[in-house]
Motif scaffolding. Structure first.
Motif, short mmCIF file in Angstrom:
data_model
loop_
_atom_site.label_atom_id
_atom_site.label_comp_id
_atom_site.label_asym_id
_atom_site.label_seq_id
_atom_site.Cartn_x
_atom_site.Cartn_y
_atom_site.Cartn_z
N LEU A 608 -3.45 -12.28 68.44
CA LEU A 608 -2.46 -11.25 68.02
C LEU A 608 -3.08 -10.49 66.63
N GLU A 609 -3.47 -9.20 66.99
CA GLU A 609 -4.31 -8.69 66.07
C GLU A 609 -3.81 -7.04 65.86
N VAL A 610 -2.93 -6.76 67.08
CA VAL A 610 -2.28 -5.53 67.13
C VAL A 610 -0.91 -5.77 66.66
N ASN A 632 -8.66 -10.44 60.76
CA ASN A 632 -9.43 -9.01 60.33
C ASN A 632 -9.04 -7.86 60.78
N ASP A 633 -8.58 -7.57 62.11
CA ASP A 633 -8.24 -6.69 62.77
C ASP A 633 -6.34 -6.32 62.14
N LEU A 634 -5.98 -7.44 62.16
CA LEU A 634 -4.44 -7.36 61.90
C LEU A 634 -4.18 -6.56 60.41
N ASP A 642 -9.23 0.66 57.20
CA ASP A 642 -10.51 0.48 57.95
C ASP A 642 -11.42 -0.81 57.42
N ARG A 643 -11.31 -1.67 58.21
CA ARG A 643 -11.92 -3.09 57.82
C ARG A 643 -13.44 -2.89 57.32
N ALA A 644 -13.94 -1.89 58.01
CA ALA A 644 -15.59 -1.62 57.53
C ALA A 644 -15.92 -0.67 56.52
#
Ligand code: PEP
Ligand code: MG
Length: 754
Positions: A608-610, A632-634, A642-644
């Motif tokens: 579950l990340e979306v 991380n994505d969630l 943006d995680r980056a």
């Protein structure tokens, strides 16, 4: 058309005479432009040299003589400045069409349409530019460009010996005070030591050969020696077997025996270069190609070649040893632009404490080897080689992404204390390895690790974790030069399961696309405006059913007779899970018909990340055995951040009401379903965050191996009922700084949170 070798050879023969003559430098350069211009039938041939920070027209055939020593271009200015700044070749049929074209009236160059220029390089920097021009619009042939590049090499010797240029070594302006720098942690850890440069700058003294055959023999015997060295090194590796580092070394050996490479060096020797110049010439060309390719994965492979090329150069010249060969005398932090895996292996492990690279990426070969050796590496530290001198003190903290150069005595002392503390803590966590992760009031928490390489699997034993909660299968794909075939995948998965013994491993199917582009799927995944929101992970796998089928079959076959735990990334809607599961079931049926031994059990899960998936959990939960929250994505999707992007890294806190309430809602939704719920993002590996998660009802964490000890210590000092009540209070009426409120409370409760 003359071959590149012949035209370069003609020019080199001419240049050799010029260089040997007693003329002064300016006369030599005037002569040189005529020789080149004639040999290439070029209407214009000019040499620009870097003097006092600008590129000055030093000699020309074809442009106005009056412009010599008058026309000066800054770095980045006009075509010549662009070539020097980017250290790259330009080849244009219509010069004025280039965005950086700048009209220089005094040269009279407006008549000339076509333009080709190459940098003159010394110590990896451009010290000048050699350019040719024609009236007719025409693109220069590859062979002409190569001839120019070879000549530029020889010119760099001539002009350096004549003291015509700014010394690239001087004026780099190294400061004397403390400097703090940041980078990208490639292998975690911390260390202090003196800076040692991996390699003194290579200076090639002679570029034009006296005796081509003799040069060829020198290169042949250098190749033999180099291959011997590599074979010996590969046979002496002493930090465990059966990991990626072995594959890395095998690939590296393949490069050492690459016929294409030795052939290109031979061709460069044919053109009249010395052995050293020929090796450097081929290396320069590789570097230029690499820059054009702009593919980080291919670039990693190219670094292996660069590593070998440096080795060959040192052997052939017999003068340029690396710091490894000189021997390390003190605790050392090694500094390099980049390193090859074998170069790292040559260092004395007892003295090598850390590595700082100007380049580097997580999947680089050297990083895989460093991880296996347990040496911290910080990459992408811009300009480090120009900010520190050999022998100066450095404090490296890869966990904090930081480097301190020339620390004050007190900073060094406190860092040394921190290192001692770390050691003590490490010893304490190691002693806790076999203790259960149970709260004070008796609630067991399952602690698992995240992994992606076979080398990571040893962490199961060292940490005492209960299994692998997230195995990122894309890593194998990312470090390979070609798409791993089914048999290779299967062998790899079986090795991973063997290494895990009776502990479970949850394999996540490929999470590629977006920022994790693969060279062999590049055309399809590049060009996206928002790669994180793009065609990636399960979306890509479902469209590339062949890819997913292959992986499914490899996983099923590797799990014969055992339990297969498989998890799908980026599930956004329940039907995507159904489609992915159907591919696995289809393969099960197919292999069953072939009478292959199947897994004893297959357990399916989703990440579950979306955020959208949270709205349809009632549909999904009855279908799955486990759910893993990828924070991380969630977080990036919840906050649209943006995680980056480093500018956003500190902006949104995991301990914010939005995230915590969201996770709580997911946990509550799973109530009454027979589904294991875990958190597998970085958040779970931070003690305070993990404490909050336990308070929300999370009972499983899959975290980075280094976090197992600290998180277990936190769990064993926590009262579950108390944190549950505290989280309810904090989430009902959140304070502005939830982190500090929780931290103060945890300290008061005597909970270990670091
Ligand atoms: C996540 O998104 O939290 C996760 C665990 O997966 P990855 O970091 O591989 O995207
Ligand atoms: Mg993810």
């Amino acid at each position: 058309m003359e071959s590149a070798t012949r035209s370069a050879r003609n020019i080199l023969t001419g240049l050799h005479e010029v260089m040997a003559s007693k003329n002064h430098a300016q006369a030599k350069l005037n002569h040189v432009v005529n020789i080149i211009g004639e040999a290439l039938s070029s209407e214009v041939c000019s040499i620009y040299l870097l003097r006092d920070g600008a590129l000055e027209l030093f000699a020309t055939r074809g442009l106005n003589e009056a412009a010599v020593h008058v026309t000066r271009l800054g770095l980045g200015e006009g075509l010549v400045g662009t070539i020097a700044e980017n250290v790259e070749t330009l080849n244009l049929d219509e010069a004025s069409g280039h965005p950086n074209f700048r009209y220089v009236p005094e040269t009279g160059e407006e008549r000339f349409h076509s333009f080709a220029g190459v940098p003159i390089v010394r110590s990896e920097r451009a010290v000048g530019v050699l350019a040719v021009q024609h009236v007719e619009p025409r693109k220069y042939e590859e062979v002409e460009i190569e001839a120019l590049q070879t000549v530029a090499m020889v010119l760099s010797e001539l002009i350096a010996n004549a003291d015509l240029i700014d010394d690239p070594e001087i004026g780099s302006g190294i400061e004397t005070g403390t400097v703090s720098l940041t980078g990208l942690p490639l292998v975690k850890g911390a260390a202090a030591g003196v800076a040692i440069f991996h390699q003194p700058n290579v200076r090639i003294e002679h570029t034009v050969a006296e005796d081509t055959e003799a040069e060829r023999q020198r290169v042949y015997s250098a190749f033999d020696k180099m291959r011997e060295q590599i074979d010996r090194m590969a046979s002496q590796i002493d930090f465990g077997t059966g990991g990626e580092h072995e594959e890395v070394i095998a690939t590296y050996k393949m490069f050492a025996y690459d016929e294409g490479w030795s052939r290109r060096i031979n061709e460069a020797i044919d053109s009249g270069l010395t052995a050293e110049a020929a090796i450097e010439r081929v290396q320069q060309r590789t570097r230029m190609r690499m820059r054009q390719i702009d593919d980080p994965l291919l670039a990693d492979r190219m670094h292996d070649l660069e590593d070998l090329s440096n080795r060959l150069l040192r052997i052939v010249s017999g003068q340029m040893s690396t710091a490894a060969q000189l021997g390390l005398k003190k605790d050392t932090i090694l500094i390099a632009r980049n390193l090859g895996p074998a170069e790292l292996l040559e260092y004395d492990k007892r003295r090598l404490r850390g590595v700082i690279l100007e380049e580097g990426s997580l999947t680089a070969h050297v990083v895989i080897v460093a991880r296996a050796m347990g040496i911290p590496v910080l990459g992408r530290v811009r300009g480090i080689r120009h900010k520190v001198r050999d022998g100066e003190m450095i404090l490296l903290n890869a966990d904090e992404k930081s480097v301190i150069v020339r620390p004050s005595a007190s900073a060094e002392e406190s860092f040394q204390h921190q290192l001692v503390d770390r050691q003590k803590k490490k010893a304490r966590y190691a002693a806790m390895r076999d203790e259960p992760a149970v709260t004070k009031d008796g609630l067991p928490i399952t602690l698992m690790i995240n992994a992606g390489l076979r080398d990571d699997m040893s962490a199961l034993a060292t940490t005492g974790a209960e299994g692998v909660g997230l195995f990122r299968t894309e890593f194998q794909f990312l470090i390979s030069a070609t798409l791993p075939q089914r048999e290779r995948q299967q062998r790899f998965y079986r090795d991973v399961l063997d290494a895990a013994g009776d502990k479970p491993v949850i394999f996540r199917t490929l999470d590629i696309g977006g920022d994790k582009a693969l060279p062999y799927l590049k055309d399809e995944t590049s060009e996206e405006e928002n790669p994180a929101l793009g065609w990636r992970a399960l979306r890509l796998s479902l469209d590339h059913a062949g890819l997913m089928k292959t992986q499914a079959r490899a996983l099923i076959e590797a799990s014969a007779g055992r339990t297969l735990n498989v998890m799908f990334p980026m599930v956004s809607e329940p039907w995507e899970f159904d489609a992915a599961k159907a591919i696995f079931e289809g393969q099960m049926e197919f292999l069953g018909k072939l009478k292959k031994q199947l897994p004893s059990k297959v357990r399916y899960g989703a990440m579950l990340e979306v955020p959208a998936l949270a709205e349809t959990l009632d549909i999904l939960l009855p279908k799955i055995q486990f759910l893993s929250i990828g924070t991380n994505d969630l977080t990036q999707f919840l906050f649209a951040a943006d995680r980056a992007d480093p500018r956003l890294a500190e902006r949104y806190d995991w301990l914010s009401p939005a995230i915590l309430r969201f996770i709580k809602r997911v946990v509550d939704a799973t109530d009454g379903h027979d589904v294991d719920v875990a958190v597998c993002g970085e958040m779970g590996g931070r003690s305070l965050e993990a404490l909050a998660l336990i308070g929300l009802g999370i009972r499983r964490l899959s975290i980075t191996p280094a976090a197992v000890g600290p998180v277990k210590a936190m769990i064993r000092s926590t009262d579950q009922a108390a944190i549950k009540a505290k989280m309810t209070e904090l989430l009902t009426s959140p304070t502005q700084n939830l982190r500090s409120a929780l931290s103060v409370w945890a300290t008061a409760q005597g909970i270990e949170t670091s």
